[in-house]
Design an enzyme around this catalytic site. Structure first.
Site, PDB file in Angstrom:
ATOM      1  N   SER A 104       0.828  -1.199   0.000  1.00 35.88           N
ATOM      2  CA  SER A 104       0.000   0.000   0.000  1.00 35.88           C
ATOM      3  C   SER A 104       0.868   1.257   0.000  1.00 35.88           C
ATOM      4  O   SER A 104       1.672   1.459  -0.910  1.00 35.88           O
ATOM      5  CB  SER A 104      -0.968  -0.046   1.186  1.00 35.88           C
ATOM      6  OG  SER A 104      -1.986   0.914   1.063  1.00 35.88           O
ATOM      7  N   HIS A 110      -8.061  -5.233  -0.188  1.00 36.87           N
ATOM      8  CA  HIS A 110      -6.906  -4.583   0.416  1.00 36.87           C
ATOM      9  C   HIS A 110      -6.586  -5.201   1.778  1.00 36.87           C
ATOM     10  O   HIS A 110      -7.478  -5.666   2.476  1.00 36.87           O
ATOM     11  CB  HIS A 110      -7.195  -3.089   0.565  1.00 36.87           C
ATOM     12  CG  HIS A 110      -5.982  -2.250   0.711  1.00 36.87           C
ATOM     13  ND1 HIS A 110      -5.151  -1.958  -0.346  1.00 36.87           N
ATOM     14  CD2 HIS A 110      -5.442  -1.628   1.787  1.00 36.87           C
ATOM     15  CE1 HIS A 110      -4.157  -1.187   0.072  1.00 36.87           C
ATOM     16  NE2 HIS A 110      -4.308  -0.983   1.367  1.00 36.87           N
ATOM     17  N   ASP A 129     -10.029  -3.914  -4.783  1.00 39.23           N
ATOM     18  CA  ASP A 129      -9.220  -2.921  -4.096  1.00 39.23           C
ATOM     19  C   ASP A 129      -9.256  -1.636  -4.905  1.00 39.23           C
ATOM     20  O   ASP A 129      -9.056  -1.665  -6.128  1.00 39.23           O
ATOM     21  CB  ASP A 129      -7.778  -3.442  -3.967  1.00 39.23           C
ATOM     22  CG  ASP A 129      -6.860  -2.510  -3.204  1.00 39.23           C
ATOM     23  OD1 ASP A 129      -7.315  -1.448  -2.732  1.00 39.23           O
ATOM     24  OD2 ASP A 129      -5.668  -2.843  -3.083  1.00 39.23           O
TER      25      ASP A 129
END
Length: 302
Positions: free
Chosen positions: A151, A275, A245
Site C-alpha cells: 500500500s 486490500h 481494491d
C-alpha cells in the site's frame, strides 16, 4: 469474481464488531483500529536475532527501525515499508509479516518506522524511506538489497527505487510492490467500483492523501505519485494487486508501465481478495500464497 469465503467471513466479523469508517475517525482512532487488526495475525516465526535501532533522518531528526535476522548467514536484506496511508501502521504491526519474510527467504528484514502524517507530512515518509535504505546498505554491507512494501509502503518502495536510479544510490536487486499507491488520481475504475469499497474505500484514501499531502499540486510529484515518473532503468519488480481494491488499477498500470520501459516484471492479481490481504498472516489464506510467491521471487533474485 466474488470475494473468497475466508475474506467474506473476515469482513462479516469486522462488520459485526461495528465502528466508524476510517474517514470519519480521528488519527488516533484510526491508529488504534489498525493496531487491533494487526493483533489478529498472532506472532511470527522465531528469529536468531532481533534488534531495535534508530536511523538518522535527512532533516536531522530520526526514526526507529527493527532488524530481524533469521540465521547466521543471511542471503540478503529486505527493507520492508509498512502500509497505512502514510498515517497509520507501525513496526510492531508489521513484525509478523517481517518475520515470515525473513524465515521464508533467509534474508535479514529491516522494518523502518518512518515518520507519519499529519505530524510529518509529505515528503517526510519518502525521505525517511530513502534514509532507511542508506542506513541498511551501510549497516549490513555486502548483502544484496530488496525494497518492498504494501500500500503506502509499496509507494515508498517504488519511490526509493526511482531515487536510487536518479542519484546513484545503493544497488537494488528487486522491488516488491504489494497493491502499491502509485498515483494521486481518485477516479479510476477501481476507485469508483462499488464492489471495491471495503476495508479501504475511496473516502478513506481521500482522508489519507489529505493528511499526507494536502497540497494537490505537490502530491502529483513523482516522489508522491511514482506512476508519473520515467520508469526506465529501474530494478526488476514484483507487483501484486487485489481484485476488489480501490488501488488495483494504479498498481496494474505501474506494472504495465514498468514492462513497457523494459523493466522485468512479475505480476499477479489475486482474485477474490481485497486490500490488506497480504498482511493478514494466519487470517486469510491468500496472504500465505502471496507471501510464498514473494519469497520465491526474492530467492530467485538473489
Amino acid at each position: 469474481m466474488a470475494l473468497d469465503e475466508a475474506t467474506t467471513r473476515f469482513l462479516a466479523q469486522l462488520a459485526e464488531a461495528g465502528g466508524k469508517p476510517i474517514h470519519e475517525m480521528s488519527v488516533a482512532e484510526a491508529r488504534a483500529v489498525s493496531a487491533g487488526l494487526a493483533a489478529l495475525c498472532g506472532e511470527g516465526p522465531d528469529m536468531a536475532e532481533v534488534k531495535d535501532v534508530t536511523i538518522p533522518a535527512e532533516d536531522g531528526g530520526s526514526f526507529p527501525a527493527r532488524v530481524l535476522v533469521p540465521g547466521e548467514e543471511p542471503r540478503g536484506v529486505i527493507v520492508y515499508y509498512h502500509g497505512g496511508g502514510w498515517v497509520i501502521g507501525s513496526i510492531d504491526e508489521t513484525d509478523t509479516v517481517g518475520r515470515e519474510l525473513a524465515a521464508r527467504t533467509g534474508c535479514t528484514v529491516v522494518l523502518p518506522g518512518y515518520r507519519l502524517a499529519p505530524e510529518h507530512r509529505y515528503p517526510a515518509a519518502a525521505r525517511d524511506a530513502y534514509a532507511a535504505l542508506l542506513w541498511t546498505a551501510s549497516a549490513l554491507p555486502g548483502l544484496p538489497i530488496v525494497v518492498a512494501g504494501d500500500s503506502a509502503g509499496g509507494n515508498l518502495a517504488a519511490v526509493v527505487a526511482q531515487r536510487v536510479r536518479d542519484e546513484g544510490g545503493p544497488e537494488i536487486a528487486l522491488q516488491v510492490l504489494v497493491y502499491p499507491v502509485t498515483d494521486c488520481l481518485l477516479d479510476t475504475d477501481s476507485y469508483l467500483d462499488p464492489a471495491n469499497q471495503l476495508l479501504l474505500d475511496r473516502d478513506s484514501m481521500i482522508w489519507f492523501w489529505d493528511h499526507y499531502a494536502p497540497d494537490h499540486v505537490r502530491r502529483a510529484a513523482p516522489d508522491a505519485s511514482p506512476l508519473r515518473a520515467d520508469l526506465s532503468g529501474l530494478p526488476p519488480a514484483v507487483v501484486l494487486t487485489a481484485e476488489h481494491d480501490v488501488l488495483r488499477d494504479e498498481g496494474e498500470a505501474y506494472a504495465e508501465r514498468l514492462a513497457q520501459a523494459g523493466v522485468p516484471v512479475e505480476f499477479k492479481r489475486f482474485d477474490g481478495q481485497t486490500h490488506v490481504f497480504f498482511t493478514m498472516v494466519n487470517v486469510l489464506p491468500a496472504g500465505d500464497a502471496a507471501l510464498t510467491m514473494v519469497a520465491s521471487a526474492v530467492r530467485r533474485a538473489l
